[in-house]
Design a protein around this motif. Structure first.
Motif, PDB file in Angstrom:
ATOM      1  N   UNK A   1       0.820  -1.208   0.000  1.00  0.00           N
ATOM      2  CA  UNK A   1       0.000   0.000   0.000  1.00  0.00           C
ATOM      3  C   UNK A   1       0.855   1.260   0.000  1.00  0.00           C
ATOM      4  N   UNK A   2       1.997   1.206   0.644  1.00  0.00           N
ATOM      5  CA  UNK A   2       2.879   2.377   0.719  1.00  0.00           C
ATOM      6  C   UNK A   2       3.521   2.684  -0.626  1.00  0.00           C
ATOM      7  N   UNK A   3       3.750   1.661  -1.439  1.00  0.00           N
ATOM      8  CA  UNK A   3       4.262   1.792  -2.811  1.00  0.00           C
ATOM      9  C   UNK A   3       5.510   2.675  -2.930  1.00  0.00           C
ATOM     10  N   UNK A   4       6.593   2.313  -2.242  1.00  0.00           N
ATOM     11  CA  UNK A   4       7.819   3.144  -2.315  1.00  0.00           C
ATOM     12  C   UNK A   4       8.504   3.054  -3.682  1.00  0.00           C
ATOM     13  N   UNK A   5       9.108   4.171  -4.091  1.00  0.00           N
ATOM     14  CA  UNK A   5       9.889   4.201  -5.329  1.00  0.00           C
ATOM     15  C   UNK A   5      11.285   3.631  -5.106  1.00  0.00           C
ATOM     16  N   UNK A   6      11.792   3.796  -3.876  1.00  0.00           N
ATOM     17  CA  UNK A   6      13.147   3.357  -3.529  1.00  0.00           C
ATOM     18  C   UNK A   6      13.113   2.763  -2.128  1.00  0.00           C
TER      19      UNK A   6
ATOM     20  N   UNK B   1      17.037 -10.348   0.027  1.00  0.00           N
ATOM     21  CA  UNK B   1      16.498  -9.236   0.816  1.00  0.00           C
ATOM     22  C   UNK B   1      15.112  -8.846   0.319  1.00  0.00           C
ATOM     23  N   UNK B   2      14.938  -8.796  -0.989  1.00  0.00           N
ATOM     24  CA  UNK B   2      13.659  -8.385  -1.567  1.00  0.00           C
ATOM     25  C   UNK B   2      12.569  -9.438  -1.429  1.00  0.00           C
ATOM     26  N   UNK B   3      12.918 -10.625  -0.939  1.00  0.00           N
ATOM     27  CA  UNK B   3      11.915 -11.662  -0.689  1.00  0.00           C
ATOM     28  C   UNK B   3      11.146 -11.425   0.602  1.00  0.00           C
TER      29      UNK B   3
ATOM     30  N   UNK C   1       8.990  -7.238  -2.849  1.00  0.00           N
ATOM     31  CA  UNK C   1       9.113  -7.534  -4.277  1.00  0.00           C
ATOM     32  C   UNK C   1       7.928  -7.020  -5.078  1.00  0.00           C
ATOM     33  N   UNK C   2       6.821  -6.722  -4.406  1.00  0.00           N
ATOM     34  CA  UNK C   2       5.614  -6.284  -5.099  1.00  0.00           C
ATOM     35  C   UNK C   2       5.511  -4.762  -5.219  1.00  0.00           C
ATOM     36  N   UNK C   3       6.455  -4.057  -4.644  1.00  0.00           N
ATOM     37  CA  UNK C   3       6.446  -2.591  -4.724  1.00  0.00           C
ATOM     38  C   UNK C   3       7.171  -2.127  -5.985  1.00  0.00           C
TER      39      UNK C   3
ATOM     40  N   UNK D   1      10.217  -4.277  -7.646  1.00  0.00           N
ATOM     41  CA  UNK D   1      10.158  -4.770  -9.020  1.00  0.00           C
ATOM     42  C   UNK D   1      11.344  -4.287  -9.845  1.00  0.00           C
ATOM     43  N   UNK D   2      11.790  -3.057  -9.588  1.00  0.00           N
ATOM     44  CA  UNK D   2      12.923  -2.484 -10.330  1.00  0.00           C
ATOM     45  C   UNK D   2      14.251  -2.678  -9.607  1.00  0.00           C
TER      46      UNK D   2
END
Length: 278
Positions: free
Chosen positions: A210-215, A232-234, A239-241, A245-246
């Motif tokens: 929900x927070x949807x961070x860019x970084x 770390x992204x697991x 991984x869904x932000x 994803x990037x």
């Protein structure tokens, strides 16, 4: 002959006075230790805690444990005459025991601002009677002013999430009233958890998505403990932000990033640039 004896006696008296003036200094907290070295008084340190690992020569000193879980026996075993501790050092009752044993214990005030770093430099310098205190403090303040001007010229305002996880198994997000939140604001970015809670709270997939961070910002210790960026992204939701994803992840060692040391101007400038390159 009498003159030579008198001169020798005088020299010995002066040398004795100098020896007595030198402290057996114990520093608790990486930020405290950095300031002492910046003042050129690192040779007076007899031991530090495990959060003190910069500059490199601190790693050769005995360690008395972690700053928040100190023991009176461990501290007194180093026979200190002066202890300078970070605001978060403790437990309080242990520091009180050390004071009761006749050791001078000085503790810094809490604060995550550039001005507090300058205050710490001057305060520690005063305790050590360092002649170059004002020079070091002024150099720091000039460096911060230059960094602040550089950061102010940056146009974008990235939405960032700070994740703290030194063990690799218990990720927490940084909310208000944390060093991480203060750092993000100094870098002219937006903490996606700002206004939701104070301190650090465990990550939940729902809140992160929900927070949807860019970084995502974290420490190099967290990346290492996790086994790399991919692992770390697991963690829940990362991984869904957009950042996940990037793979837009920025990391620095925790003392550099969160310590609010004399290196703060460089740390904030580096972070502000890095989160806009992703």
């Amino acid at each position: 002959m009498k003159y030579c004896l008198l001169l020798t006696s005088l020299v010995l008296t002066i040398a004795s006075g100098v020896a007595e003036a030198a402290e057996r200094l114990l520093t608790i907290g990486g930020s405290v230790t950095e300031v002492v070295y910046a003042l050129g008084r690192g040779d007076e340190i007899v031991a530090t805690d495990i959060t003190s690992y910069y500059p490199e020569q601190t790693n050769k000193l005995p360690k008395i444990g972690y700053m928040r879980t100190l023991s009176a026996e461990g501290l007194l075993s180093m026979s200190p005459t002066l202890i300078i501790a970070d605001a978060g050092a403790g437990p309080v009752n242990v520091l009180d025991q050390i004071r009761s044993a006749g050791v001078k214990v000085i503790q810094l005030k809490e604060g995550h601002t550039p001005a507090q770093v300058a205050t710490n430099i001057r305060f520690i310098g005063q305790q050590l009677n360092a002649a170059n205190t004002e020079k070091v403090a002024a150099q720091y303040e000039a460096a911060w002013q230059a960094a602040e001007a550089k950061i102010a010229a940056l146009k974008t305002n990235p939405r960032v999430l700070f994740v703290l996880d030194h063990t690799g198994k218990s990720p927490q997000a940084a909310g208000n009233e944390t060093a991480a939140d203060a750092l993000i604001k100094l870098a002219n970015a937006t903490n996606v958890m700002s206004g939701l809670f104070n301190g650090y709270k465990p990550l939940t997939a729902e809140s992160i998505v929900a927070a949807s961070p860019d970084v995502i910002i974290t420490t190099s210790e967290a990346i290492q403990a996790s086994g790399g960026i991919d692992t770390f992204l697991n963690k829940p939701g990362l991984a869904l932000t957009p950042a996940g994803k990037a793979k837009r992840v920025v990391s620095y060692d925790s003392l550099y990033l969160l310590g609010f040391t004399p290196r703060l101007p460089n740390a904030v400038s580096d972070l502000a640039t890095a989160i806009r390159k992703q």
